[in-house]
Scaffold this active site. Structure first.
Site, PDB file in Angstrom:
ATOM      1  N   ASP A  74      -7.033 -16.688  -9.847  1.00 55.34           N
ATOM      2  CA  ASP A  74      -7.465 -17.392  -8.645  1.00 55.34           C
ATOM      3  C   ASP A  74      -7.609 -16.393  -7.501  1.00 55.34           C
ATOM      4  O   ASP A  74      -7.949 -15.229  -7.728  1.00 55.34           O
ATOM      5  CB  ASP A  74      -6.458 -18.499  -8.297  1.00 55.34           C
ATOM      6  CG  ASP A  74      -7.125 -19.730  -7.707  1.00 55.34           C
ATOM      7  OD1 ASP A  74      -7.585 -19.635  -6.554  1.00 55.34           O
ATOM      8  OD2 ASP A  74      -7.185 -20.773  -8.376  1.00 55.34           O
TER       9      ASP A  74
ATOM     10  N   HIS B 140      -6.115 -20.966  -1.852  1.00 52.37           N
ATOM     11  CA  HIS B 140      -6.357 -21.797  -3.035  1.00 52.37           C
ATOM     12  C   HIS B 140      -5.355 -21.494  -4.148  1.00 52.37           C
ATOM     13  O   HIS B 140      -4.749 -22.409  -4.739  1.00 52.37           O
ATOM     14  CB  HIS B 140      -7.792 -21.575  -3.524  1.00 52.37           C
ATOM     15  CG  HIS B 140      -8.237 -22.534  -4.575  1.00 52.37           C
ATOM     16  ND1 HIS B 140      -8.206 -22.247  -5.920  1.00 52.37           N
ATOM     17  CD2 HIS B 140      -8.741 -23.800  -4.479  1.00 52.37           C
ATOM     18  CE1 HIS B 140      -8.665 -23.284  -6.606  1.00 52.37           C
ATOM     19  NE2 HIS B 140      -9.000 -24.235  -5.759  1.00 52.37           N
TER      20      HIS B 140
ATOM     21  N   ASN C  16     -15.748 -30.920  -8.987  1.00 48.38           N
ATOM     22  CA  ASN C  16     -15.571 -31.941  -7.945  1.00 48.38           C
ATOM     23  C   ASN C  16     -16.885 -32.523  -7.421  1.00 48.38           C
ATOM     24  O   ASN C  16     -16.934 -33.016  -6.304  1.00 48.38           O
ATOM     25  CB  ASN C  16     -14.791 -31.328  -6.772  1.00 48.38           C
ATOM     26  CG  ASN C  16     -13.506 -30.664  -7.200  1.00 48.38           C
ATOM     27  OD1 ASN C  16     -12.818 -31.138  -8.097  1.00 48.38           O
ATOM     28  ND2 ASN C  16     -13.186 -29.540  -6.578  1.00 48.38           N
TER      29      ASN C  16
ATOM     30  N   SER D 254      -9.096 -28.868  -9.103  1.00 51.77           N
ATOM     31  CA  SER D 254      -8.360 -27.600  -9.019  1.00 51.77           C
ATOM     32  C   SER D 254      -6.858 -27.840  -8.996  1.00 51.77           C
ATOM     33  O   SER D 254      -6.083 -26.986  -9.432  1.00 51.77           O
ATOM     34  CB  SER D 254      -8.758 -26.839  -7.751  1.00 51.77           C
ATOM     35  OG  SER D 254      -9.962 -26.169  -7.917  1.00 51.77           O
TER      36      SER D 254
END
Length: 846
Positions: free
Chosen positions: A186, A219, A311, A377
């Site tokens: 990430d 994130h 998403n 996520s």
């Protein structure tokens, strides 16, 4: 998703607007046209790094130095080199062609961009319960957590999803996993976060290898907190795992952006460092053979990959699809559900979806803080943590068995069984820890009537228990095409491999069979759109061996009706009219060419759209002999529309391709090309805007024309050598337009006028005119050039001196003048009773 072209195009437009303002203000001198180029070049250098490619060697032993090629990085495990031309000025197309024709090179694929699956502001929604309800829920949650295990985390009450997915109940059984490592690929992790740092192990920063994998986006820190924020430590929140070993691998920058090579390298690093689970809350709509190789390598090493589905379900509607890497068949693809356990429509649906978890979470944030987060996520790390707990409870399970156990123990919240919106259902960690794995969860499926549903592009595991056992599956083919069933025996090393047969039935009729005596094989069946029944059985019904196996399904569409049209010389000829073309991209780097030969000028407007986000429409137009004009301003799932183009008589080519990648793989889906052609009729009589330019017309000949502007006037001239009777017609006038005809003599004195009215035509009958020159002026209430009007004058009768007719002798200066305006009619009353049939009008054949 390609390199977020929409964002960078928008940025370029903003820069262009800024430059225009600077020019107006005198900041940049308009006398220096190259100034704009300098600014654009400088900004582009910062926006987009130089393009690189992923070169795969089919055999690492064949790897060799390549002329004119710079090797940036080498990945030994994948036999892949990251390359680019050695010279910036090199002809890239020629360079790529040379590389792809090099012996031993399996593919050369663009190193595309990837992005963290963060939600835009428009995609976010408050799914939290009202304050009163939240208070009651929080109290109940705290009590439940305390009863399950004495968790002392003060923010636990805000983590209602822990109860929803069965984590609180699971803590009664197991709540720690320090025997394996979970890699988080990430934006990095806040390495000093008090709720995370005790659960971190050394990782790597692939963006800047000289610095630690510190999160400068947030994130990755949120993902980490969902998995393993320290539990029962008296601060903050609790992860699903109270204690764990999290490995931060920073493969995305501060914007959440990275490359496929960085993503692949991150997974390879995790495998090298003995990580057992890799969490990938990133995604793109583009299939990549490179990423497929990386996924296969991880699977071969027993590493479980867990990824977010995406998403865009609400934004893209029916075009939304499970993103890659979640869409690869051995990756656990995770969707999202609301707090009430109903499917969240923002979550991407698809046959590749395995299961769902909570969309909304409360988790760790940068700077040692906490925040609400949402999206797939945040759902993916819940499943990763669940897998870690399963291995804590059942350490001998294989990777594919962990996937099956997670599917088997979900709570059905959508349609019965599997559905594209939630997969097999909602994650239930407590059930996964308390329910033994069923070796073949698809039983009973011994008949075609009890066939188990097998989603496309997903790997499952099952067992043939006896020689007479047959496992039936239902596969839905979305289009006509080729269905491939990949069979893989799980026979233990050294054991005999029994021959296996695969059957293909449609509507009770056997269509095909496939037999393999090897440990694996690919059965390819030609199918029509609709339900297929696939059977798996031993060839020998007396076989007493129990045979576990893996089964994958994949699908490639049948070539569309316009193939082969991959080159300009193969372009499919279309008629010059407005029409709609429906095609597909059934092969790698598919380019569909169409040719239209226009016989008259007009305007052309093209619109190209796909029915899946895995198609990024790319459009190009070329007049034969001229350069190709491309239109690729939009991104995945958005229509590409050309400006209105002016076309002239000649041949034009239209190229359609999937711009998601220069080497785009086949896609399950269709594109629609809408061609809007409006002919523009040129007036063949121009110039005739003045009476003295009037076109000389002949009797009985039909003339066409247009009124192409509000000031346009069409003049026509008729010469009569003797007194005559004429008919005049105007017809084929476009609907809604009104034309007027005014007749004049040679002195421009008006003789008569008439309009077409609503009928779109007019007829003037039996007008008598003496010899002379006449002019007809045609006008319209509105201009038109998409349809010709038609004009015709017929000279029917000439009048000669004869008994009963007295032709009036006019002075030469007045011939065709005043007398013509009196309709040239002077009769001898004696003729009325003469009885001669043609005494009044003698017809002369001309």
């Amino acid at each position: 998703m390609k390199f977020n072209h929409g964002r960078f195009r928008s940025l370029r437009r903003q820069l262009a607007a800024l430059l225009a303002v600077m020019l107006l203000c005198g900041v940049v001198s308009a006398a220096e046209p190259w100034a704009a180029e300098r600014i654009d070049a400088a900004s582009s250098a910062k926006e987009e790094p130089p393009q690189s490619w992923l070169l795969k060697w089919s055999d690492p032993a064949q790897a060799a130095e390549l002329r004119g090629t710079l090797v940036i990085r080498r990945q030994a495990e994948a036999a892949v080199d990251v390359v680019r031309p050695a010279e910036a000025s090199a002809d890239v197309e020629a360079w790529l062609l040379r590389l792809r024709s090099t012996p031993g090179v399996e593919y050369v694929y663009p190193n595309g961009r990837v992005h963290a699956l963060e939600l835009s502001a428009a995609q976010q929604a408050d799914d939290s319960p009202p304050a009163e309800a939240a208070y009651g829920e929080a109290s109940a949650l705290t009590a439940a957590a305390a009863k399950a295990a004495a968790a002392s985390d003060p923010e636990l009450a805000k983590q209602s999803y822990l109860k929803q997915i069965g984590a609180l109940a699971a803590w009664k059984t197991v709540r720690e996993q320090t025997a394996l490592t979970i890699a988080i690929v990430d934006t990095g992790i806040d390495l000093d976060h008090p709720d995370l740092k005790k659960n971190l192990v050394p990782g790597i920063n692939l963006i800047d290898t000289d610095t630690p994998p510190e999160d400068n986006n947030g994130h990755g820190t949120s993902v980490a907190g969902v998995i393993a924020a320290s539990g029962n430590n008296g601060i903050g929140v609790s992860g699903i795992l109270w204690k764990a070993k999290l490995m931060p691998i920073k493969a995305l920058d501060h914007n959440g952006d990275g490359t496929e090579q960085d993503l692949g390298e991150a997974i390879l690093y995790a495998v090298r460092k003995q990580a057992k689970i890799v969490v990938l809350s990133v995604g793109l709509y583009r299939y990549s053979p490179y990423m497929q190789d990386i996924v296969n390598y991880a699977e071969s090493k027993g590493v479980l990959l867990v990824a977010a589905a995406g998403n865009d379900g609400q934004t893209l509607g029916s075009m939304a699809a499970v993103k890659y890497p979640a869409a690869y068949s051995t990756v656990l693809a995770v969707g999202g559900v609301k707090a009430d356990s109903s499917p969240d429509l923002r979550s991407n649906p698809g046959t590749e979806l395995d299961l769902s978890a909570a969309w909304n979470v409360y988790t760790t944030a940068l700077g040692g803080s906490y925040k609400k987060e949402e999206g797939t996520s945040m759902a993916a790390p819940q499943v990763a943590a669940a897998a870690a707990l399963i291995w804590a409870r059942y350490p001998k399970l294989k990777t594919y068995q962990v996937r099956e156990l997670l599917r088997q123990t979900t709570r059905n919240i959508g349609e019965s069984g599997f559905d594209n919106r939630t997969g097999y259902g909602l994650l239930q960690i407590d059930k996964a820890l308390s329910t033994p794995l069923i070796a073949d969860g698809f039983e009973p499926n011994d008949t075609r009537g009890t066939a188990a549903f097998l989603p496309l592009n997903k790997q499952i595991s099952a067992v043939l228990n006896t020689g007479k056992d047959i496992d039936w599956y239902t596969v839905e083919a979305p289009y006509d095409g080729k269905l491939t069933m990949k069979y893989q025996s799980l026979t233990e090393s050294g054991a005999a491999i029994p021959p296996i047969r695969l059957l293909h039935y449609v509507n009770g009729v056997q269509k095909n069979t496939y037999t393999t005596k090897l440990a694996s094989g690919n059965a390819e069946f030609t199918v029509k759109k609709g339900t297929q029944k696939i059977g798996v059985q031993f060839m020998n019904s007396d076989n007493g061996t129990r045979q576990p196996y893996l089964l994958d399904s994949s699908f490639i569409m049948k070539p569309d009706a316009y193939e082969s049209n991959n080159q300009t010389y193969e372009a499919f000829a279309l008629s010059p009219r407005s029409q709609t073309v429906v095609g597909n991209f059934h092969q790698k780097a598919d380019r569909d060419w169409y040719a239209i030969t226009f016989k008259q000028s007009g305007t052309l407007r093209l619109a190209l759209e796909g029915n899946t986000a895995r198609i990024d429409p790319g459009l190009a137009v070329q007049r034969a002999g001229q350069s190709l004009r491309t239109y690729d301003e939009e991104s995945e799932g958005q229509a590409e529309i050309s400006p209105t183009l002016t076309v002239t008589p000649g041949k034009y080519y239209i190229r359609v391709h999937n711009a998601i990648s220069s080497e785009a793989s086949p896609v399950i889906g269709q594109y629609t090309l809408k061609i809007n052609y409006v002919p523009k009729y040129d007036d063949p009589n121009e110039p005739n805007n003045q009476y003295y330019e009037g076109l000389s017309i002949r009797s009985g000949t039909e003339y066409v024309g247009v009124i192409d502007s509000s000031t346009d006037v069409d003049w026509f001239q008729l010469r009569l050598t003797r007194a005559s009777q004429i008919d005049l017609q105007v017809f084929n006038v476009p609907s809604g337009k009104v034309m007027q005809v005014i007749a004049y003599d040679k002195k421009q004195q008006q003789l008569f006028s008439q309009k077409t009215g609503s009928t779109g035509k007019l007829d003037v009958k039996n007008k008598r005119l003496p010899a002379g020159v006449y002019y007809f002026k045609l006008t319209a209430n509105e201009p038109f050039d998409k349809q010709y009007y038609r004009f015709k004058v017929t000279v029917k009768t000439a009048f000669a001196s004869a008994p009963g007719i007295a032709e009036q002798q006019l002075p030469a200066s007045e011939a065709g003048g005043n007398e013509a305006r009196r309709m040239f009619k002077v009769e001898d009353p004696a003729v009325e009773s003469s009885g001669e049939p043609f005494a009044k009008e003698r017809l002369l054949v001309q």
